[in-house]
Enzyme design. Sequence first.
Site, mmCIF file in Angstrom:
data_model
loop_
_atom_site.group_PDB
_atom_site.id
_atom_site.type_symbol
_atom_site.label_atom_id
_atom_site.label_comp_id
_atom_site.label_asym_id
_atom_site.label_seq_id
_atom_site.Cartn_x
_atom_site.Cartn_y
_atom_site.Cartn_z
ATOM 1 N N ARG A 106 -11.578 21.789 35.021
ATOM 2 C CA ARG A 106 -11.902 20.356 35.023
ATOM 3 C C ARG A 106 -13.088 20.017 34.106
ATOM 4 O O ARG A 106 -13.689 18.964 34.217
ATOM 5 C CB ARG A 106 -12.159 19.836 36.441
ATOM 6 N N LYS A 128 -12.590 12.080 21.124
ATOM 7 C CA LYS A 128 -11.146 12.232 21.294
ATOM 8 C C LYS A 128 -10.794 13.707 21.127
ATOM 9 O O LYS A 128 -11.157 14.325 20.128
ATOM 10 C CB LYS A 128 -10.377 11.422 20.257
ATOM 11 N N GLU A 170 -10.787 9.641 4.846
ATOM 12 C CA GLU A 170 -11.360 9.009 6.038
ATOM 13 C C GLU A 170 -12.640 8.251 5.692
ATOM 14 O O GLU A 170 -12.928 7.198 6.278
ATOM 15 C CB GLU A 170 -11.630 10.051 7.123
ATOM 16 N N LYS A 208 -18.454 5.471 11.876
ATOM 17 C CA LYS A 208 -17.517 5.827 12.945
ATOM 18 C C LYS A 208 -18.220 5.843 14.304
ATOM 19 O O LYS A 208 -17.675 5.348 15.295
ATOM 20 C CB LYS A 208 -16.865 7.192 12.694
ATOM 21 N N GLU A 218 -10.954 3.068 23.443
ATOM 22 C CA GLU A 218 -10.009 2.470 22.487
ATOM 23 C C GLU A 218 -9.204 1.324 23.100
ATOM 24 O O GLU A 218 -7.986 1.269 23.016
ATOM 25 C CB GLU A 218 -9.062 3.552 21.938
ATOM 26 N N ARG A 222 -12.167 -0.100 18.577
ATOM 27 C CA ARG A 222 -11.968 1.266 18.102
ATOM 28 C C ARG A 222 -10.594 1.442 17.447
ATOM 29 O O ARG A 222 -10.394 2.343 16.625
ATOM 30 C CB ARG A 222 -12.142 2.265 19.253
ATOM 31 N N ASN A 226 -7.734 3.251 13.252
ATOM 32 C CA ASN A 226 -6.367 3.722 13.018
ATOM 33 C C ASN A 226 -5.745 3.122 11.757
ATOM 34 O O ASN A 226 -4.563 3.373 11.482
ATOM 35 C CB ASN A 226 -5.489 3.397 14.228
ATOM 36 N N HIS A 229 -3.254 5.076 9.699
ATOM 37 C CA HIS A 229 -2.772 6.179 10.525
ATOM 38 C C HIS A 229 -1.400 5.927 11.155
ATOM 39 O O HIS A 229 -0.732 6.879 11.547
ATOM 40 C CB HIS A 229 -3.789 6.493 11.624
ATOM 41 N N HIS A 233 0.516 8.903 10.171
ATOM 42 C CA HIS A 233 0.877 9.884 11.188
ATOM 43 C C HIS A 233 2.381 10.131 11.224
ATOM 44 O O HIS A 233 2.833 11.268 11.440
ATOM 45 C CB HIS A 233 0.403 9.421 12.569
ATOM 46 N N HIS A 248 -4.004 16.094 6.547
ATOM 47 C CA HIS A 248 -4.135 14.837 7.260
ATOM 48 C C HIS A 248 -4.638 13.724 6.340
ATOM 49 O O HIS A 248 -4.107 12.609 6.356
ATOM 50 C CB HIS A 248 -5.102 15.015 8.435
#
Length: 348
Positions: A106, A128, A170, A208, A218, A222, A226, A229, A233, A248
């Site tokens: 956990r 993230k 980025e 960022k 998000e 936020r 993206n 992306h 993606h 990427h």
Amino acid sequence: MITILDQDFSQLNQFLSERTFSKIFILVDENTHEYCLPILLGNLETETAIEILEVEPGEEMKNIQTANQLWEILTEMQADRKALMINLGGGVITDMGGFVASTYKRGIQFINIPTTLLSICDASIGGKTGIDLMNYKNMVGTFAFPEQIFAYPRFLDTLPAKELKSGFAEMLKHGLIADKKHWDDLILLQHLDAVGIEPYIKQSMEIKQEVVHGDFHEKNVRKTLNFGHTIGHAIESLCLSTGNLILHGEAVAMGMICEAHLSYLEGLISEEDSELIIEQIARYFCYIDITDFKEEDIFSLLLNDKKNADAKINFSLLNGIGSCVFDQQCTTENIQKSLNYYKKLSGF
């Protein structure tokens, strides 16, 4: 939260001296094991026992099988909740290492030491974590902040040019969505190398971090991160499924070209601004051949994007250079037009 390390890693050693850990696990891939781990170990000052966890490099390793192997190793080595995970690597390592640490028993503490431009300016920041599922990017993950991020820009000296370009995408995105001056400064660079890029790294990291701090989970602003992306993606996932992997940042650059044109088609920016943005991105990045990808396959991936709601594709699009809006639901016709526009530009 973000610290630029000095030559002897004194800030990291101070961090370790002020805390008590039962054991330190350093997660690396084969590349960072060879090029970066010796530098880290040569500067590390701690009496705590250290174990090295190594995985093969590449996005294709960021999956549940690798995560399960790491959980099993941690269990076999009797890692407890007072252990520390140090993620030493690029975006794959910081994403996956953070996920493994945040879920093992956990949650155990972890720090990120990013070694690529992409991970320094983007992937290691924001809390993230995640792994890929069925070739879908980052479909399983958690929101979990690292205890600290320690960046050592000299690691960039070990990177091939294509990896620097990947991270630069980025940085360009950060300027486009939030800081026109940052964008203007970056596009003045004629050649991309570690020395030329380094003066702009801290600013990109701070952009960022500021966005993330305003919306950790998000829910709103936020989502602007993206930009590029959604389509990027999808193409990255298709390339992954065919074994023709792309970096990427290359996928994001492609996505930003499509989504800048889409921003124009949706009436958010002028055609002049759209063409200027696309022209500058194309200076640094080669076009990707997407002619063999079926339109229905691209749309299937777009419909599975994590930002979507009510079975509708949500885009983050530009409404100016240095400004972005989120939750934009575009017409299918305009999405198709943006993809066809890219194909025409690429000339494949």
